[in-house]
Design a protein around this motif. Sequence first.
Motif, PDB file in Angstrom:
ATOM      1  N   SER A  65       0.867  -1.179   0.000  1.00 14.35           N
ATOM      2  CA  SER A  65       0.000   0.000   0.000  1.00 14.35           C
ATOM      3  C   SER A  65       0.899   1.221   0.000  1.00 14.35           C
ATOM      4  N   GLU A  66       1.235   1.686  -1.194  1.00 10.59           N
ATOM      5  CA  GLU A  66       2.317   2.659  -1.348  1.00 10.59           C
ATOM      6  C   GLU A  66       1.954   4.124  -1.136  1.00 10.59           C
ATOM      7  N   TRP A  67       0.688   4.472  -1.084  1.00 11.16           N
ATOM      8  CA  TRP A  67       0.293   5.883  -1.032  1.00 11.16           C
ATOM      9  C   TRP A  67       0.432   6.452   0.369  1.00 11.16           C
ATOM     10  N   GLU A  68       0.845   7.713   0.456  1.00 10.62           N
ATOM     11  CA  GLU A  68       0.998   8.385   1.752  1.00 10.62           C
ATOM     12  C   GLU A  68      -0.351   8.662   2.411  1.00 10.62           C
ATOM     13  N   GLN A  69      -1.287   9.227   1.658  1.00 13.76           N
ATOM     14  CA  GLN A  69      -2.554   9.673   2.221  1.00 13.76           C
ATOM     15  C   GLN A  69      -3.638   8.603   2.265  1.00 13.76           C
ATOM     16  N   CYS A  70      -3.424   7.512   1.559  1.00 16.98           N
ATOM     17  CA  CYS A  70      -4.457   6.479   1.474  1.00 16.98           C
ATOM     18  C   CYS A  70      -3.799   5.115   1.657  1.00 16.98           C
ATOM     19  N   ARG A  71      -3.860   4.595   2.855  1.00 21.71           N
ATOM     20  CA  ARG A  71      -3.263   3.289   3.160  1.00 21.71           C
ATOM     21  C   ARG A  71      -4.380   2.287   3.320  1.00 21.71           C
ATOM     22  N   ARG A  93       4.561  -0.315   2.435  1.00 13.79           N
ATOM     23  CA  ARG A  93       4.536   0.589   1.284  1.00 13.79           C
ATOM     24  C   ARG A  93       5.135  -0.029   0.019  1.00 13.79           C
ATOM     25  N   THR A  94       6.157  -0.863   0.169  1.00 15.16           N
ATOM     26  CA  THR A  94       6.854  -1.359  -1.024  1.00 15.16           C
ATOM     27  C   THR A  94       7.226  -2.830  -0.896  1.00 15.16           C
TER      28      THR A  94
END
Length: 154
Positions: A65-71, A93-94
């Motif tokens: 789940s790589e997005w900062e604002q949307c995990r 994230r990766t």
Amino acid sequence: MTGLVVRVDDAGLSESVNESIREALRGPAARSVSLMVPAPAAAHAARILKPLPEVVRGLHVTLTSEWEQCRWRPVLSARAVPSFVDTDGFLPRTAEELHRRGGVDPREARAEIEAQLLRARERGFDVRYVDEHMGVGWVRGAGRRSVPSPPRTA
């Protein structure tokens, strides 16, 4: 004869992404789409893409789940898949982060992937193929043997 198959992935990321994917699939080129089941708009994607019968649907195996604002979290509980969630219960994230941890438990990976496949089908998404989100297939424990083959439907 040479042909080009255009596949669209990341369905479920957001409603606006889903709408864009639907428009692409209505055009002349794109013919397949894969769904990220743990993503926040996965149910919306399954609902709006269902009326496109000529489209081949796949599962976009999502273990990051790589997005900062949307995990997002796995489909299974964090307790069921501790080898690939972070301290807050979110997917990492990766793929590199998973690799640095030493990989994932293949039994946990298979269980999560099967849960994603089941959830996709429960939402009416007739899965015909499986692909991977953000290159997680190379991470130890998350490769080919962890991925169940989707049975063909009539």
